[in-house]
Write a protein that holds these residues in place. Structure first.
Motif, PDB file in Angstrom:
ATOM      1  N   ARG A   1      13.135  33.417 -11.406  1.00  0.00           N
ATOM      2  CA  ARG A   1      12.514  33.042 -10.044  1.00  0.00           C
ATOM      3  C   ARG A   1      12.618  31.948  -9.212  1.00  0.00           C
ATOM      4  O   ARG A   1      12.503  31.488  -8.208  1.00  0.00           O
ATOM      5  CB  ARG A   1      10.898  33.459  -9.919  1.00  0.00           C
ATOM      6  CG  ARG A   1      10.600  34.836 -10.697  1.00  0.00           C
ATOM      7  CD  ARG A   1       8.998  34.848 -10.583  1.00  0.00           C
ATOM      8  NE  ARG A   1       8.532  34.763  -9.082  1.00  0.00           N
ATOM      9  CZ  ARG A   1       6.952  34.422  -8.867  1.00  0.00           C
ATOM     10  NH1 ARG A   1       6.409  34.232 -10.024  1.00  0.00           N
ATOM     11  NH2 ARG A   1       6.677  34.468  -7.809  1.00  0.00           N
ATOM     12  N   THR A   2      13.530  31.090  -9.967  1.00  0.00           N
ATOM     13  CA  THR A   2      13.588  29.564  -9.545  1.00  0.00           C
ATOM     14  C   THR A   2      14.323  29.558  -8.316  1.00  0.00           C
ATOM     15  O   THR A   2      15.500  29.892  -8.237  1.00  0.00           O
ATOM     16  CB  THR A   2      14.347  28.816 -10.485  1.00  0.00           C
ATOM     17  OG1 THR A   2      13.555  29.077 -11.896  1.00  0.00           O
ATOM     18  CG2 THR A   2      14.436  27.242 -10.262  1.00  0.00           C
ATOM     19  N   THR A   3      13.893  28.977  -7.288  1.00  0.00           N
ATOM     20  CA  THR A   3      14.722  28.582  -6.065  1.00  0.00           C
ATOM     21  C   THR A   3      14.993  26.956  -6.034  1.00  0.00           C
ATOM     22  O   THR A   3      16.083  26.534  -5.421  1.00  0.00           O
ATOM     23  CB  THR A   3      14.217  28.911  -4.597  1.00  0.00           C
ATOM     24  OG1 THR A   3      12.873  28.364  -4.317  1.00  0.00           O
ATOM     25  CG2 THR A   3      13.983  30.636  -4.410  1.00  0.00           C
ATOM     26  N   VAL A   4      14.018  26.253  -6.667  1.00  0.00           N
ATOM     27  CA  VAL A   4      14.400  24.784  -6.580  1.00  0.00           C
ATOM     28  C   VAL A   4      13.939  24.496  -8.076  1.00  0.00           C
ATOM     29  O   VAL A   4      12.857  24.710  -8.662  1.00  0.00           O
ATOM     30  CB  VAL A   4      13.409  23.817  -5.848  1.00  0.00           C
ATOM     31  CG1 VAL A   4      13.492  22.478  -6.121  1.00  0.00           C
ATOM     32  CG2 VAL A   4      13.887  24.502  -4.319  1.00  0.00           C
ATOM     33  N   LEU A   5      14.731  23.667  -8.682  1.00  0.00           N
ATOM     34  CA  LEU A   5      14.687  23.222 -10.124  1.00  0.00           C
ATOM     35  C   LEU A   5      14.486  21.612  -9.925  1.00  0.00           C
ATOM     36  O   LEU A   5      15.308  21.023  -9.503  1.00  0.00           O
ATOM     37  CB  LEU A   5      15.842  23.462 -11.067  1.00  0.00           C
ATOM     38  CG  LEU A   5      15.638  23.236 -12.383  1.00  0.00           C
ATOM     39  CD1 LEU A   5      14.620  24.491 -13.224  1.00  0.00           C
ATOM     40  CD2 LEU A   5      16.804  23.037 -13.128  1.00  0.00           C
ATOM     41  N   THR A   6      13.582  21.212 -10.673  1.00  0.00           N
ATOM     42  CA  THR A   6      13.139  19.540 -10.664  1.00  0.00           C
ATOM     43  C   THR A   6      13.285  19.052 -12.157  1.00  0.00           C
ATOM     44  O   THR A   6      12.850  19.771 -13.060  1.00  0.00           O
ATOM     45  CB  THR A   6      12.054  19.297 -10.045  1.00  0.00           C
ATOM     46  OG1 THR A   6      10.987  19.864 -10.657  1.00  0.00           O
ATOM     47  CG2 THR A   6      12.081  19.626  -8.689  1.00  0.00           C
ATOM     48  N   LEU A   7      13.892  18.127 -12.242  1.00  0.00           N
ATOM     49  CA  LEU A   7      14.408  17.473 -13.654  1.00  0.00           C
ATOM     50  C   LEU A   7      14.099  15.658 -13.861  1.00  0.00           C
ATOM     51  O   LEU A   7      14.317  15.077 -12.673  1.00  0.00           O
ATOM     52  CB  LEU A   7      15.895  17.764 -14.023  1.00  0.00           C
ATOM     53  CG  LEU A   7      16.277  18.960 -14.106  1.00  0.00           C
ATOM     54  CD1 LEU A   7      17.936  19.023 -14.123  1.00  0.00           C
ATOM     55  CD2 LEU A   7      15.677  19.778 -15.085  1.00  0.00           C
ATOM     56  N   TYR A   8      13.477  15.434 -14.910  1.00  0.00           N
ATOM     57  CA  TYR A   8      13.458  13.978 -15.156  1.00  0.00           C
ATOM     58  C   TYR A   8      13.763  13.933 -16.738  1.00  0.00           C
ATOM     59  O   TYR A   8      12.423  13.682 -17.412  1.00  0.00           O
ATOM     60  CB  TYR A   8      12.135  13.504 -14.681  1.00  0.00           C
ATOM     61  CG  TYR A   8      12.176  12.008 -14.714  1.00  0.00           C
ATOM     62  CD1 TYR A   8      13.329  11.017 -14.741  1.00  0.00           C
ATOM     63  CD2 TYR A   8      10.782  11.199 -14.749  1.00  0.00           C
ATOM     64  CE1 TYR A   8      13.113   9.683 -14.872  1.00  0.00           C
ATOM     65  CE2 TYR A   8      10.697   9.845 -14.767  1.00  0.00           C
ATOM     66  CZ  TYR A   8      11.936   9.160 -15.129  1.00  0.00           C
ATOM     67  OH  TYR A   8      11.671   7.768 -14.887  1.00  0.00           O
ATOM     68  N   LEU A   9      14.756  14.215 -17.148  1.00  0.00           N
ATOM     69  CA  LEU A   9      14.924  14.346 -18.703  1.00  0.00           C
ATOM     70  C   LEU A   9      16.103  13.389 -18.757  1.00  0.00           C
ATOM     71  O   LEU A   9      16.824  13.153 -18.009  1.00  0.00           O
ATOM     72  CB  LEU A   9      15.440  15.868 -18.878  1.00  0.00           C
ATOM     73  CG  LEU A   9      14.121  16.570 -18.550  1.00  0.00           C
ATOM     74  CD1 LEU A   9      14.759  18.170 -18.931  1.00  0.00           C
ATOM     75  CD2 LEU A   9      13.145  16.505 -19.721  1.00  0.00           C
ATOM     76  N   LEU A  10      16.305  12.984 -20.128  1.00  0.00           N
ATOM     77  CA  LEU A  10      17.207  12.066 -20.566  1.00  0.00           C
ATOM     78  C   LEU A  10      18.624  12.662 -20.555  1.00  0.00           C
ATOM     79  O   LEU A  10      18.760  13.892 -20.378  1.00  0.00           O
ATOM     80  CB  LEU A  10      16.939  11.427 -21.992  1.00  0.00           C
ATOM     81  CG  LEU A  10      15.727  10.684 -22.036  1.00  0.00           C
ATOM     82  CD1 LEU A  10      15.350  10.151 -23.516  1.00  0.00           C
ATOM     83  CD2 LEU A  10      15.929   9.335 -21.365  1.00  0.00           C
TER      84      LEU A  10
END
Ligand SMILES: C[S@@+](CC[C@H](N)C(=O)[O-])C[C@H]1O[C@@H](n2cnc3c(N)ncnc32)[C@H](O)[C@@H]1O
Length: 281
Positions: free
Chosen positions: A116-125
């Motif tokens: 269902r994702t339209t925006v994916l956010t990340l703060y991963l190494l």
């Protein structure tokens, strides 16, 4: 998570000091919250709105998805390996009265349902960013926006990067700025296509070599073969140019829908033809 000491190991050691207690295998890195000013910038850069379903992989206390829901009226989901953080985020969603639009699940990022994702956010190494890349390209629809705090995908360069000044981060890392990177998931156009101009006989063949949002290739028709130039994808929107034979270039734009492309040919500002292409099996 940029650290003056430079190494990922150093960053991990420093972050571990502020990580929560749950003993879980944080393969994507320790818990370090994104400063609120950077959260705001991430959602701004991704142009998040009420139609969006925002997913944060490694969601920590849930602040990115919670902000997307409260400030931008979006829906969403957060996934984190740490059950304490997941409970905290779900409790915040209930407190804010948005638990009907937002939920947090305890899961490894690789198990997350991104349909269902339209925006994916990340703060991963960085290592996790590289490992996740194939899943994101396979699971996310063309046009999905990915925003990452500081870290990138190495070979898949961002479409846009914005640098944000943030005092909150300085207190933890000694660095005043955060980078917010944006990618638009490109359609897959790699391979051979049969191309025709609508209403014209004949046609030709496109052979495309794709590198994420950029591509090179050849257009062949009869005994004439020319190189494509400026091949670019923004989600499902594609563009490239070929020499027109009169010293000018023809600009092709179009929309990719799986095994079909429909679009227009322009010389300068003028639309001179419509074109379509179907994938050669
Ligand atoms: C740097 S924090 C980011 C938190 C939040 N996204 C933010 O920006 O404020 C990374 C988070 O990823 C989670 N994490 C690490 N490895 C994970 C994995 N394999 N699966 C799910 N979550 C993971 C950690 O527990 C941590 O909460």
């Amino acid at each position: 998570m940029k650290f003056p000491i430079g190494t990922v190991a150093g960053a991990m050691a420093l972050c571990a000091q502020i990580a929560l207690a749950a003993d879980v295998d944080r393969t994507g890195g320790p818990y370090v919250p994104t400063p609120q000013s950077v959260v705001d910038a991430m959602l701004e850069v991704a142009s998040v709105g009420p139609e969006d379903f925002v997913v944060d992989l490694g969601s920590g206390d849930g602040r990115i998805v919670l902000t997307a829901a409260t400030k931008h009226k979006a829906s969403g989901m957060g996934v984190d390996i740490d059950p304490d953080l997941v409970d905290l985020a779900n409790a915040s969603a209930r407190k804010l009265g948005i638990a009907d639009r937002v939920r947090f699940v305890q899961q490894d990022v690789f198990a997350a349902d991104l349909s269902r994702t339209t925006v994916l956010t990340l703060y991963l190494l960085p290592g996790m960013m590289q490992s996740l890349r194939p899943k994101l390209l396979a699971d996310l629809k063309p046009g999905t926006r990915i925003v990452s705090h500081d870290f990138t995908f190495d070979l898949w360069k961002p479409d846009r990067t914005v640098t944000v000044e943030t005092e909150e981060k300085y207190e933890i890392t000694g660095i005043w700025t955060s980078d917010v990177h944006l990618w638009i998931v490109p359609a897959t156009v790699q391979g051979a296509w049969r191309i025709t101009r609508v209403g014209e006989k004949g046609g030709g063949r496109l052979d495309i070599r794709q590198g994420f949002q950029h591509f090179k290739g050849r257009f062949s028709s009869g005994d004439r073969t020319v190189e494509l130039k400026d091949g670019h994808l923004e989600g499902a929107r594609l563009s490239f140019s070929v020499p027109a034979g009169n010293g000018r270039r023809e600009m092709f734009t179009g929309t990719v829908d799986r095994d079909q492309i429909l679009g227009e040919v322009r010389e300068g500002e003028m639309v001179i033809a419509r074109w379509s292409a179907t994938r050669v099996p």
